[in-house]
Enzyme design. Structure first.
Site, PDB file in Angstrom:
ATOM      1  CB  ILE A 148      -0.920   0.001   1.232  1.00 23.68           C
ATOM      2  CG1 ILE A 148      -1.832  -1.223   1.155  1.00 23.68           C
ATOM      3  CG2 ILE A 148      -1.758   1.285   1.271  1.00 23.68           C
ATOM      4  CD1 ILE A 148      -2.833  -1.325   2.279  1.00 23.68           C
ATOM      5  N   PRO A 149       1.075   1.817  -1.177  1.00 25.22           N
ATOM      6  CG  PRO A 149       0.949   2.556  -3.391  1.00 25.22           C
ATOM      7  CD  PRO A 149       0.241   1.696  -2.385  1.00 25.22           C
ATOM      8  CB  CYS A 150       1.677   5.399   2.634  1.00 26.47           C
ATOM      9  SG  CYS A 150       2.854   4.447   3.553  1.00 26.47           S
ATOM     10  CG  HIS A 151       6.521   4.444  -1.195  1.00 24.96           C
ATOM     11  ND1 HIS A 151       5.839   3.270  -1.003  1.00 24.96           N
ATOM     12  CD2 HIS A 151       6.916   4.432  -2.491  1.00 24.96           C
ATOM     13  CE1 HIS A 151       5.833   2.569  -2.127  1.00 24.96           C
ATOM     14  NE2 HIS A 151       6.476   3.254  -3.050  1.00 24.96           N
TER      15      HIS A 151
END
Ligand SMILES: [Zn+2]
Length: 349
Positions: A316-319
């Site tokens: 889950i690419p919160c970056h």
């Protein structure tokens, strides 16, 4: 995150006991489980048995304990009596969770302890104790399945060390398994950005985090309470899957993860996380864009909080969320990792 060249440089410094490297790195010795300062007088390990760290905290979390000879947690010249007392108190009982009243018991003023510790080690006493505690729990996971299943067979009564250290973070001792209790398994995954912790059941992945992530202990606790689960070292299909997907991701060969996920959060958080997964590999969005995308343009602060509560790093690419002005913004796993991930994705798009 250290390059091969830097590791070689550190190893040379280690062999020559170069005092210039004091405080620059620490070395964990895989065969003994201790970590040392570069100038330690003990026999030097082989290169392949070394793990290098830039801070003592990293070495502790990676489950190494401080060497008794070179005392990497005491300054070589002058360490105050107070700091020495505190380090010794932790080593006597490394699983303990320190509270303010515990300081009173050993006649130490909590705020002085905090200040002196921070000055000496760049972390507070509580951070130090936490790192040591996490390291003990992680050691069980890192050593893997075989050890633990042996212990399951022989019963935990005979291995109270395991029960004491591990259950403080990962849940009630396995001898007290409730009938309806969920058992999750956890594995240690090595990645180019440092070790990650994966927690899953037989069907889905519940957590994927950098072992060093700030607040990881609390996060694990929340996961346990919400799911009424206990966590034991081990491996399941989703962990096997995520391990191979991560390998491909870090090689620049995988852009979409397929490992099934089990998300724990409020409907709003789930909505925010779902939106995150729509940001394509190699691209970024701002918090404001993301808030607008879920139809709540003024809620960007709540959106930022939900991103911060994400428990499945990278997948889950919160970056991929940055500030509107182009600054990187925050990241639980540390800004350096965020920058690395974004660069990596841009280069391999
Ligand atoms: Zn040493």
């Amino acid at each position: 995150m250290l390059s091969e060249a830097v590791k070689q440089e550190f190893y040379n410094a280690l062999i020559s006991k170069s005092s210039e490297y004091e405080g620059v790195f620490y070395v964990g010795v895989k065969t003994t489980g201790v970590f040392c300062r570069p100038t330690c007088s003990a026999r030097k390990p082989k290169y392949e048995n070394c793990e290098f760290f830039q801070t003592a905290e990293q070495a502790l979390i990676a489950s190494f304990r401080p060497c008794l000879r070179c005392r990497p947690l005491s300054h070589p010249n002058h360490v105050s009596e107070l700091v020495r007392t505190l380090v010794e108190a932790i080593e006597k009982n490394p699983e303990k969770r320190w509270k303010t009243r515990d300081f009173e018991k050993i006649s130490v003023d909590a705020s002085t302890a905090r200040r002196q510790f921070k000055k000496r080690f760049g972390m507070t006493f509580v951070q130090y104790a936490r790192a040591r505690r996490m390291g003990i729990a992680m050691k069980q996971i890192r050593e893997g399945k075989a050890v633990i299943e042996t212990q399951l067979d022989t019963g935990y009564e005979s291995s109270s060390g395991f029960r004491d250290a591990f259950s403080k973070i990962m849940g009630t001792a396995p001898t007290k398994f409730g009938k309806h209790q969920i058992v999750l398994k956890s594995s240690w995954l090595d990645t180019p950005l440092g070790p990650m912790l994966a927690i899953a059941d037989e069907k889905a992945l519940y957590l994927l985090e950098f072992v060093e992530r700030r607040g990881l202990e609390k996060e694990i606790e929340r996961l346990r309470t919400k799911e009424k689960a206990i966590i034991i070292p081990g491996c399941t299909d989703p962990i096997v899957s995520v391990e191979s997907e991560l390998k491909a991701y870090f090689a620049g060969k995988l852009k979409i993860f397929k490992t099934p996920l089990h998300l724990i959060g409020s409907p709003f958080q789930k909505c925010v996380w779902n939106e995150l997964t729509k940001i394509p590999y190699g691209q970024t969005k701002s918090y404001a864009d993301q808030a607008a995308a879920i139809g709540k343009p003024s809620a960007y602060r709540a959106v930022a909080n939900a991103n911060g509560a994400n428990q499945i790093a990278i997948i889950i690419p919160c970056h991929r969320i940055i500030n509107t002005n182009g600054n990187l913004g925050g990241y639980g796993g540390g800004i350096t990792r965020k920058q690395w991930l974004l660069n990596h994705e841009k280069q391999t798009m």
